[in-house]
Design an enzyme around this catalytic site. Structure first.
Site: not given
Length: 670
Positions: A35-36, A213-214, A242, A604
């Site tokens: 994503k980043t 973002d997010e 998430q 994670r």
């Protein structure tokens, strides 16, 4: 600028997400799907296409994420990015208010109150309304006021309405003190845009390309701010699987609202995971597929099968902690791992103690998330309060904190006299002090007048020294010497000079951090106001980052979001903890969020995942039998290896029988 080479770096879905820059875009980005990278390439692509930096606004949730995003764009483009706005929502709110807040009746040098300041003002507001602050849950009232401010709660005939008058007094005091709280950093820009359409239009004309973002973590009020600013070229990136922050206002249904408000959007799914093994992803998919309220997607990986997920059932939390510590030690030796390769995740802070004790016993260095913020320590708060008063003398909360710290003869009686006069005259404490020092009928003694005069002179001197000028760190050190804070600490800790030295050393760390900030070549305005803005918005993820490398990461699952570790331990996978008992009481929707939280914990892990579920755990001084988390059953059984003590149970049939026995053994447990 170096021409971007998409084919070498991105998969087809990522390329589509990067190059679709006109019109509304919804990017559903699964865990570990790059994503980043997509966001940073997308900004770089817009710059390559000739879109000015000043036309782009990228919003995210932490200062750390904003810095990393900007740094990666700089590396991709080779450009200086002085006109690009990559910011948290709250920092962007500060930017708007610094430019426009005078339209709402404030002065531009307003203070930003943190939670400590807010609680102090709530106390004062309670007293003003004839209520005692003793025994009152200030955090709970603060949450109530926050919910009122952002529209989650409306005054009516409910139990909390006894505080409506206190809320009005709190709001009035903020205005008098020329201060805003954190919620105001979003509420006031919206008020500004709604009252002054021409101001909104000026920002819309400037920021023609928006990115968030997010997005699943945005609140309703953040969505309102975005919706006011966004016409067409808006791109939101998120993952509904998430969404784990409903308790702090996040509304994962904002994705549905975006779909409704932008029916012609382009929707792009990023499902290739670059982080984890196939085993870990299949486990995560198996768990999250039990949620019904989600967008359909399935993560996949090219990283190969990977090792099975190992589940252990230690007798109690002490042996659980010892097992985790010993396993970390063992893997360090066998696999040449580093300490920071390990993430140990728990559902609640209360589970840290046994793990910390085990790590200390094994001499394992660890980083603990959720500890006390450096900027909340009393000695640091004292010095920061001086700086806030130098910047804005009308800030009563911070002024009252330091008016007699260190002691300078302005005692409680004098302070009560000043504050009473300030209330009667509807003015700030600073203004009241200035009036009273010259008033012929003042109740101050001659010595009292001299003490007040000395304090005012001190603040006015450093206002002249610091405002708009460079060399801030040097001047803060001179201020600390001037007020003789060291002697104050020695007096306060007269039986423990070591504690006094530790606290004074913290102040030195503060001054060194100001010096580092001043010397940053990208810092174009290293003066007092920008520094105070920065520390008001600072988040725990910024603190002591350099010092935390080479340590095991011990954190709550919430704190782990956005991070990844080669080896992950999920401790306390028991019914009542995962899912947490409170979520069971609050209904099905919260069960789905708890499942999303477990999904976040699983994803994670890059290479290896261990899960522990205690047979017994101490709760409120009683030893209670524990049931395994129901989420463990949702992991496809062929991916799991159960352990009875040190013995692995590898066959799926034996494993299923063993898990059934474990459940049966504790099935009657409450």
């Amino acid at each position: 600028m170096t021409k971007l080479r998409f084919q070498d770096e991105l998969n087809p879905e990522q390329i589509q997400a990067v190059t679709t820059i006109e019109g509304p875009v919804l990017i559903i980005a699964g865990a570990g799907s790059g994503k980043t990278r997509v966001i940073t390439y997308r900004i770089a692509y817009m710059l390559e296409k000739g879109i000015p930096q000043s036309a782009i606004l990228a919003l995210t949730f932490t200062n750390k994420a904003a810095r990393e995003m900007q740094e990666r764009v700089r590396e991709l483009t080779g450009k200086k990015l002085h006109n690009l706005t990559v910011s948290t929502f709250h920092a962007f709110g500060v930017q708007i208010l610094r430019e426009q807040i005078e339209k709402l009746g404030y002065r531009s040098n307003f203070s930003i109150y943190d939670e400590t300041d807010r609680n102090q003002l709530i106390k004062e507001s309670l007293r003003e309304c004839g209520l005692s602050p003793e025994g009152v849950d200030l955090y709970k009232i603060g949450q109530l006021f926050s919910n009122v401010k952002i529209g989650r709660y409306h005054w009516g005939d409910r139990a909390n309405d006894e505080y409506e008058g206190v809320y009005r007094e709190y709001q009035h005091s903020l205005k008098v003190f020329n201060a805003v709280d954190f919620d105001d950093l979003l509420v006031l820009p919206i008020e500004l845009f709604e009252k002054y359409p021409e101001v909104l239009q000026s920002y819309k004309n400037q920021y023609r390309y928006l990115m968030v973002d997010e997005f699943q973590d945005t609140s309703l009020i953040q969505y309102r701010l975005l919706r006011l600013l966004a016409d067409r070229n808006v791109c939101v990136v998120g993952d509904d699987d998430q969404s784990i922050y409903s308790w702090r206002g996040a509304n994962y249904e904002n994705i549905l609202m975006f779909e409704r408000d932008f029916p012609d959007r382009v929707e792009i799914k990023l499902e290739q995971n670059y982080r984890s093994t196939t085993t870990i992803l299949e486990a995560a998919n198996g768990v999250i597929s039990h949620n019904t309220n989600r967008k359909n997607k399935k993560l996949w990986s090219g990283n190969g099968g990977g090792k099975p997920i190992e589940i252990f059932f230690p007798p109690n939390e002490s042996e659980e902690a010892d097992f985790i510590a010993h396993t970390i030690r063992s893997l360090m030796m066998k696999e040449k791992r580093r300490y920071d390769d390990f993430g140990v995740l728990v559902r609640t802070n209360s589970m840290f103690r046994h793990l910390e004790e085990a790590f200390l016993a094994e001499n394992i260095p660890y980083r603990l998330s959720g500890g006390s913020s450096f900027f909340q320590r009393k000695e640091i708060k004292d010095i920061i309060s001086y700086l806030r008063v130098i910047a804005n003398p009308d800030d009563d909360i911070n002024l009252l904190r330091i008016i007699n710290t260190p002691r300078r003869g302005i005692g409680k009686t004098a302070v009560e006299h000043i504050t009473t006069f300030a209330r009667e005259q509807h003015t700030s404490v600073w203004d009241a002090m200035n009036r009273l020092r010259y008033a012929p009928d003042t109740l101050f003694s001659e010595k009292g007048k001299i003490d007040v005069e000395g304090f005012i002179t001190l603040i006015e001197f450093y206002r002249g020294e610091m405002l708009g000028k460079r060399g801030l760190a040097k001047k803060v050190r001179a201020l600390v010497d001037n007020i003789d804070y060291w002697s104050y600490l020695v007096t306060e800790y007269n039986k423990n000079e070591k504690a006094a030295r530790f606290k004074f050393l913290n102040i030195e760390y503060l001054i060194q951090s100001i010096e580092t900030w001043e010397n940053d070549p990208d810092n174009l305005d290293p003066t007092l106001y920008p520094y105070l803005n920065r520390i008001s918005l600072i988040t725990r993820d910024d603190e002591n980052e350099e010092n935390q490398r080479g340590k095991v990461n011990l954190m709550t699952i919430h704190a782990s979001k956005g991070l990844e570790f080669p080896v992950v331990f999920i401790a306390g996978a028991e019914d009542g903890l995962i899912p947490h008992a409170r979520s069971l009481e609050e209904g099905e929707g919260n069960i789905e969020e708890e499942r999303r939280l477990f999904y976040v914990a699983i994803t994670r892990a890059r290479d290896k995942l261990y899960i522990t579920s205690c047979r017994q755990r101490k709760r409120l001084q009683s030893l209670v039998e524990c049931k395994p988390s129901p989420f463990l059953e949702e992991i496809p059984q062929h991916l799991v290896e159960y352990h009875e003590g040190e013995q692995a149970i590898e066959s799926p049939e034996e494993a299923a029988d063993y898990f059934a026995q474990i459940k049966g053994r504790f099935g009657a447990a409450g």
